[in-house]
Design an enzyme around this catalytic site. Structure first.
Site, PDB file in Angstrom:
ATOM      1  N   THR A  71       0.874  -1.186   0.000  1.00  0.00           N
ATOM      2  CA  THR A  71       0.000   0.000   0.000  1.00  0.00           C
ATOM      3  C   THR A  71       0.909   1.233   0.000  1.00  0.00           C
ATOM      4  O   THR A  71       0.951   1.992   0.964  1.00  0.00           O
ATOM      5  CB  THR A  71      -0.910   0.019   1.245  1.00  0.00           C
ATOM      6  OG1 THR A  71      -0.057  -0.085   2.410  1.00  0.00           O
ATOM      7  CG2 THR A  71      -1.880  -1.142   1.241  1.00  0.00           C
ATOM      8  N   LEU A  73       5.171  -5.229  12.424  1.00  0.00           N
ATOM      9  CA  LEU A  73       6.488  -5.843  12.230  1.00  0.00           C
ATOM     10  C   LEU A  73       7.527  -4.774  11.889  1.00  0.00           C
ATOM     11  O   LEU A  73       7.274  -3.911  11.067  1.00  0.00           O
ATOM     12  CB  LEU A  73       6.432  -6.858  11.077  1.00  0.00           C
ATOM     13  CG  LEU A  73       5.309  -7.902  11.120  1.00  0.00           C
ATOM     14  CD1 LEU A  73       5.395  -8.813   9.896  1.00  0.00           C
ATOM     15  CD2 LEU A  73       5.373  -8.719  12.407  1.00  0.00           C
ATOM     16  N   GLU A  76      11.170  -4.163  10.200  1.00  0.00           N
ATOM     17  CA  GLU A  76      12.138  -4.868   9.361  1.00  0.00           C
ATOM     18  C   GLU A  76      13.406  -5.105  10.165  1.00  0.00           C
ATOM     19  O   GLU A  76      13.821  -4.270  10.956  1.00  0.00           O
ATOM     20  CB  GLU A  76      12.431  -4.060   8.090  1.00  0.00           C
ATOM     21  CG  GLU A  76      11.234  -4.062   7.131  1.00  0.00           C
ATOM     22  CD  GLU A  76      11.499  -3.321   5.838  1.00  0.00           C
ATOM     23  OE1 GLU A  76      10.582  -2.651   5.355  1.00  0.00           O
ATOM     24  OE2 GLU A  76      12.625  -3.398   5.339  1.00  0.00           O
ATOM     25  N   GLY A 101      19.022  11.395  15.432  1.00  0.00           N
ATOM     26  CA  GLY A 101      19.968  11.081  14.363  1.00  0.00           C
ATOM     27  C   GLY A 101      19.415  11.549  13.044  1.00  0.00           C
ATOM     28  O   GLY A 101      18.955  12.693  12.925  1.00  0.00           O
ATOM     29  N   CYS A 126       7.441   2.292   5.815  1.00  0.00           N
ATOM     30  CA  CYS A 126       6.251   2.372   6.662  1.00  0.00           C
ATOM     31  C   CYS A 126       6.027   3.714   7.331  1.00  0.00           C
ATOM     32  O   CYS A 126       5.058   4.417   7.030  1.00  0.00           O
ATOM     33  CB  CYS A 126       6.312   1.273   7.724  1.00  0.00           C
ATOM     34  SG  CYS A 126       6.041  -0.323   7.019  1.00  0.00           S
TER      35      CYS A 126
END
Ligand code: UDX
Length: 447
Positions: free
Chosen positions: A86, A153, A155, A254, A261
């Site tokens: 998406t 989730l 990565e 940072g 996402c």
């Protein structure tokens, strides 16, 4: 249970393999025969720690099969997860084209009750759109529900996150859908199973990612103040994180958030609000702060080198975060072109991301991919760190210093201790650790 999956990318492949590992019979479809062929041969098409081993084990147990044929999924499944992409449209809305294409394809195949579950991140109210799409193409006698079961989730830790979630969110509008999803998850997970309606579940996903992004931009805002007054943003993060109401995670200043996402979900959430006349100005500011991170880093590189024209710059880190090969929306995609434009010669190293980087930014005489951080440092006037791979934290810094033309490090991820770096003879630039002349041994005192 008999599970179907559409889409075998970062979300679909992990969902398919983990549900098979939990004992379910899983049939996963992808449009790309090359991807299906590789997965069927036990070869993941993405780098995700632990995925290959779990894929091979479950292929062997014959709990998992891959196909390009949608009907093979539908005839072998009772619960079907939509895991296709998406991505953001140019206007910031989520592009639901792939999701809508799947439901149009499977609508005529709905014989007997099926539960269709949104797993990919979709805007609130998507299920309403999917139902009307299905009703256009399905037999009026078809019995189905659309539910939302968003993934959380990350990565690089996706398998761990799937098997050990903080919570599982189940968005349903019928008792049958509720009991099917509770049957699927109950007994395999010890975390809370949070049941709500579909729209609320869809919204929870965007709200979660938008809040995580807000934490990161908040710390980057504070980091810029630390830079100007010489305070230490790492100490601020650690001290804030000791407050249980705040929590230590997602407070690392940072180069900000990249990936497929957080940036897109933030944009999509702002658009969902705008569609009903609400201005999520807070989130637009979160995005503005984030976009400014690479510019701030580039100004530091320019100042440290007194101009980059003709200089050799080593770049460590192409991926948007460690333990992935994903470079989508990574700082490297903005930093590298800008340094090239300014006339620098670049040597780039990343443990996993170079082949994906090459697809976005082809190597040329100004941009060379190298096989190690030391190869990148050789002859460099400065070394710029864009990704916080643990391998970079463990570098032999004296070897790095001996290879460089000048001991200049501009660290976009604040990996090292400024006091130690100065002691090792580096000009060490950070994002938010100011010129803090920290005395050794600061931080949490043992009780
Ligand atoms: C994120 C969400 O964490 C996950 O729940 C959702 O399902 C998908 O999006 P992901 O994008 O894979 O996961 O990685 P994440 O670990 O969240 O990092 C996102 C970005 O934020 C990375 O670029 C990372 O470098 C950055 N980040 C993260 C920070 O800059 N500071 C932090 O403290 C944490």
């Amino acid at each position: 249970m008999r599970i179907g999956i559409f889409g075998t990318g970062y979300v679909g492949a992990v969902t398919a393999v983990c549900l098979a590992d939990l004992g379910h019979s899983v049939t996963a479809a992808d449009k790309d025969p090359r991807v299906v062929g590789k997965l069927a041969d036990g070869e993941p098409t993405i780098y995700e720690p632990g995925l290959r081993e779990m894929l091979v084990a479950n292929l062997k147990r014959r709990r998992l099969r891959f196909t390009t044929v949608p009907d093979e999924v539908m005839s072998r499944s009772d619960v079907v997860f939509l895991c296709v992409g998406t991505p953001p449209r140019s206007d910031g809305h989520a592009d639901l084209g792939q999701v809508e294409e799947v439901v149009r394809t499977i609508a005529p195949m709905l014989d007997g009750y099926k539960l269709i579950v949104e797993k990919s991140s979709v805007p609130a109210n998507t299920a309403t759109r999917l139902r009307s799409e299905i009703n256009r193409f399905a037999d009026p006698k078809s019995r189905y529900d659309v539910a939302s079961n968003p993934e959380f989730l990350r990565e690089g830790t996706a398998i761990h996150d799937f098997l050990h979630p903080d919570r599982i969110v189940i968005g349903v509008d019928s008792e049958r859908a509720r009991s099917l999803l509770l049957d699927l998850y109950r007994g395999s997970f010890s975390c809370p199973l949070y049941v709500t309606d579909v729209k609320t579940a869809e919204l929870i996903k965007h709200a979660a990612n938008a809040f995580l992004a807000t934490k990161i931009s908040f710390m980057n805002m504070v980091a810029d103040l630390c830079d100007e007054i010489g305070a230490d943003v790492v100490a601020v993060s650690q001290a804030l994180g000791l407050d249980r109401r705040i929590g230590r995670h997602f407070l690392d200043a940072g180069l900000g958030f990249g990936g497929s996402c957080l940036p897109k979900d933030l944009k999509a959430f702002v658009k969902v609000a705008a569609e009903v006349g609400l201005d999520f100005a807070l989130l637009r500011e979160v995005e503005r702060i984030n976009i400014g991170r690479t510019e701030r880093l580039l100004r530091k590189v320019d100042r440290a080198l007194d101009g980059v024209e003709g200089k050799t710059v080593a770049i460590l880190g192409a991926t948007f975060k460690p333990n992935t090969d994903d470079v989508r929306d990574a700082p490297s995609l903005r930093v590298i072109p800008k340094l090239k434009e300014a006339g620098a010669a670049l040597r780039v190293y990343d443990p996993q991301g170079l082949s994906n980087l090459a697809k976005m930014l082809a190597p040329d005489d100004q941009l060379r991919h190298v096989e190690s951080a030391y190869d990148a440092a050789r002859g460099a006037h400065a070394l710029v760190i864009l990704t916080d791979w643990s391998e970079f934290r463990e570098l032999d810094l004296q070897r790095i210093r001996s290879l460089m033309q000048a001991p200049i490090i501009v660290d976009g991820r604040n990996l090292f201790d400024p006091v130690d770096m100065r002691a090792q003879g580096f000009e060490y630039y950070t994002l938010g650790r100011g010129d803090a002349s920290l005395i050794p041994g600061m931080g949490t005192e043992p009780q």
